[in-house]
Design an enzyme around this catalytic site. Sequence first.
Site, PDB file in Angstrom:
ATOM      1  N   LYS A 260      48.363  44.215  37.826  1.00 35.08           N
ATOM      2  CA  LYS A 260      47.507  43.104  37.427  1.00 35.08           C
ATOM      3  C   LYS A 260      46.659  43.627  36.279  1.00 35.08           C
ATOM      4  O   LYS A 260      45.835  44.528  36.457  1.00 35.08           O
ATOM      5  CB  LYS A 260      46.599  42.663  38.585  1.00 35.08           C
ATOM      6  CG  LYS A 260      45.562  41.618  38.178  1.00 35.08           C
ATOM      7  CD  LYS A 260      44.581  41.330  39.310  1.00 35.08           C
ATOM      8  CE  LYS A 260      43.487  40.360  38.861  1.00 35.08           C
ATOM      9  NZ  LYS A 260      42.488  40.100  39.936  1.00 35.08           N
TER      10      LYS A 260
ATOM     11  N   TYR B 225      33.268  53.535  38.156  1.00 39.95           N
ATOM     12  CA  TYR B 225      32.099  54.393  38.011  1.00 39.95           C
ATOM     13  C   TYR B 225      32.455  55.848  37.713  1.00 39.95           C
ATOM     14  O   TYR B 225      31.860  56.467  36.847  1.00 39.95           O
ATOM     15  CB  TYR B 225      31.187  54.340  39.262  1.00 39.95           C
ATOM     16  CG  TYR B 225      29.870  55.064  39.069  1.00 39.95           C
ATOM     17  CD1 TYR B 225      28.850  54.478  38.337  1.00 39.95           C
ATOM     18  CD2 TYR B 225      29.668  56.333  39.593  1.00 39.95           C
ATOM     19  CE1 TYR B 225      27.650  55.147  38.131  1.00 39.95           C
ATOM     20  CE2 TYR B 225      28.477  57.008  39.396  1.00 39.95           C
ATOM     21  CZ  TYR B 225      27.462  56.411  38.657  1.00 39.95           C
ATOM     22  OH  TYR B 225      26.287  57.067  38.453  1.00 39.95           O
TER      23      TYR B 225
ATOM     24  N   TYR C 241      45.808  47.671  39.435  1.00 34.19           N
ATOM     25  CA  TYR C 241      44.857  46.668  38.961  1.00 34.19           C
ATOM     26  C   TYR C 241      43.949  47.309  37.925  1.00 34.19           C
ATOM     27  O   TYR C 241      43.169  48.207  38.238  1.00 34.19           O
ATOM     28  CB  TYR C 241      44.058  46.110  40.146  1.00 34.19           C
ATOM     29  CG  TYR C 241      42.998  45.089  39.810  1.00 34.19           C
ATOM     30  CD1 TYR C 241      42.976  44.402  38.594  1.00 34.19           C
ATOM     31  CD2 TYR C 241      42.000  44.781  40.739  1.00 34.19           C
ATOM     32  CE1 TYR C 241      42.002  43.465  38.310  1.00 34.19           C
ATOM     33  CE2 TYR C 241      41.016  43.846  40.475  1.00 34.19           C
ATOM     34  CZ  TYR C 241      41.019  43.193  39.249  1.00 34.19           C
ATOM     35  OH  TYR C 241      40.042  42.265  38.968  1.00 34.19           O
TER      36      TYR C 241
ATOM     37  N   ILE D 144      47.065  36.500  38.799  1.00 35.28           N
ATOM     38  CA  ILE D 144      46.181  36.549  39.967  1.00 35.28           C
ATOM     39  C   ILE D 144      44.869  35.954  39.494  1.00 35.28           C
ATOM     40  O   ILE D 144      44.175  36.531  38.661  1.00 35.28           O
ATOM     41  CB  ILE D 144      46.018  37.979  40.506  1.00 35.28           C
ATOM     42  CG1 ILE D 144      47.368  38.495  41.033  1.00 35.28           C
ATOM     43  CG2 ILE D 144      44.967  38.009  41.618  1.00 35.28           C
ATOM     44  CD1 ILE D 144      47.335  39.913  41.560  1.00 35.28           C
TER      45      ILE D 144
ATOM     46  N   THR E 282      38.334  41.836  44.153  1.00 30.83           N
ATOM     47  CA  THR E 282      37.028  41.717  43.505  1.00 30.83           C
ATOM     48  C   THR E 282      36.380  40.372  43.802  1.00 30.83           C
ATOM     49  O   THR E 282      35.197  40.296  44.155  1.00 30.83           O
ATOM     50  CB  THR E 282      37.176  41.886  41.981  1.00 30.83           C
ATOM     51  OG1 THR E 282      37.829  43.113  41.706  1.00 30.83           O
ATOM     52  CG2 THR E 282      35.821  41.861  41.301  1.00 30.83           C
TER      53      THR E 282
ATOM     54  N   ARG F 148      34.921  45.802  34.319  1.00 30.48           N
ATOM     55  CA  ARG F 148      34.168  46.041  35.545  1.00 30.48           C
ATOM     56  C   ARG F 148      34.124  47.519  35.926  1.00 30.48           C
ATOM     57  O   ARG F 148      33.152  47.987  36.497  1.00 30.48           O
ATOM     58  CB  ARG F 148      34.789  45.258  36.715  1.00 30.48           C
ATOM     59  CG  ARG F 148      34.385  43.802  36.765  1.00 30.48           C
ATOM     60  CD  ARG F 148      34.914  43.161  38.044  1.00 30.48           C
ATOM     61  NE  ARG F 148      34.502  41.777  38.175  1.00 30.48           N
ATOM     62  CZ  ARG F 148      33.406  41.366  38.812  1.00 30.48           C
ATOM     63  NH1 ARG F 148      32.601  42.248  39.358  1.00 30.48           N
ATOM     64  NH2 ARG F 148      33.118  40.082  38.894  1.00 30.48           N
TER      65      ARG F 148
END
Length: 292
Positions: free
Chosen positions: A161, A107, A133, A203, A44, A138
Amino acid sequence: MFSKSIVALVTPFNHLGEVDYDSLKSLVEYHIKSGSNGIVAVGTTGESATLTVEEHVKVVNKTVEFAAGRIPIIAGTGANATHEAVTFSRLLNNSGVAGCLSVTPYYNKPTQEGLYQHYKAIAEVSEVPVILYNVPGRTGVDLLPETVGRLSKLDKIVGIKDATGDLSRVEKFRELCGEDFILLSGDDATGLDFVKLGGDGVISVTNNIAAADMAQMFQLAADGQFEEAEKINQKLMPLHKNLFVESSPIPVKWAAHQMGLIKEGDLRLPLTVLSEPAQVIVTQALKDAGIQ
């Protein structure tokens, strides 16, 4: 291999919007010299959403080339279409990466079963370890601990993560996934607490501009010296918080440019340069953290 302080690396661009491979090479050297424990290429923070497939693969390959085996490279391979994530995994299987980091499909908002099937498909084609992840802020979807527990039983899926900032999940992950499953925080502000509770590392966005401090902090944490680690963490807290004053990686890329770590701080639309009011905030955070 995947522990302590891993950087979510920015992807430098020049003023023409092209990837700046000279700056990328310099960034890799900076992290090796600073003691970072790993690099995530094209996640990202690396603006994966705006790179073409060809650019994505090339940036990963060049990062591996520049590292020359001196530091583990983790490739960002996530996508909101399962076939695309599978394609990235296949394209990078023989690139020399130590593993891949795959974000939850954004999305689409799949169900937990959809998430399970998505990652199962990736695991079946990947020849390197896969790190899940989860970043609901987001993506609009939350990979729940129970689903992570199911996924941890699949070959190739070795860790997660987790960027929720929900510290109660650490104990749940350990219970559901076992002691060998790798737990990495994706939230700088709570990263040290995450490790105190049994996590393996972070991370990090902050690592882009405070690599040596982050490496020292998480080495101290690994050695059980949490009091000393906390002193560094408090010094860096203004960065942990204010590098998100606007959407990441806008602030950290601006800071990296100000520090001379990259030649230019350009981003690709729809991301735009850090606003002047936010520049004041980030400048003060750098000063407070002893970076400038």
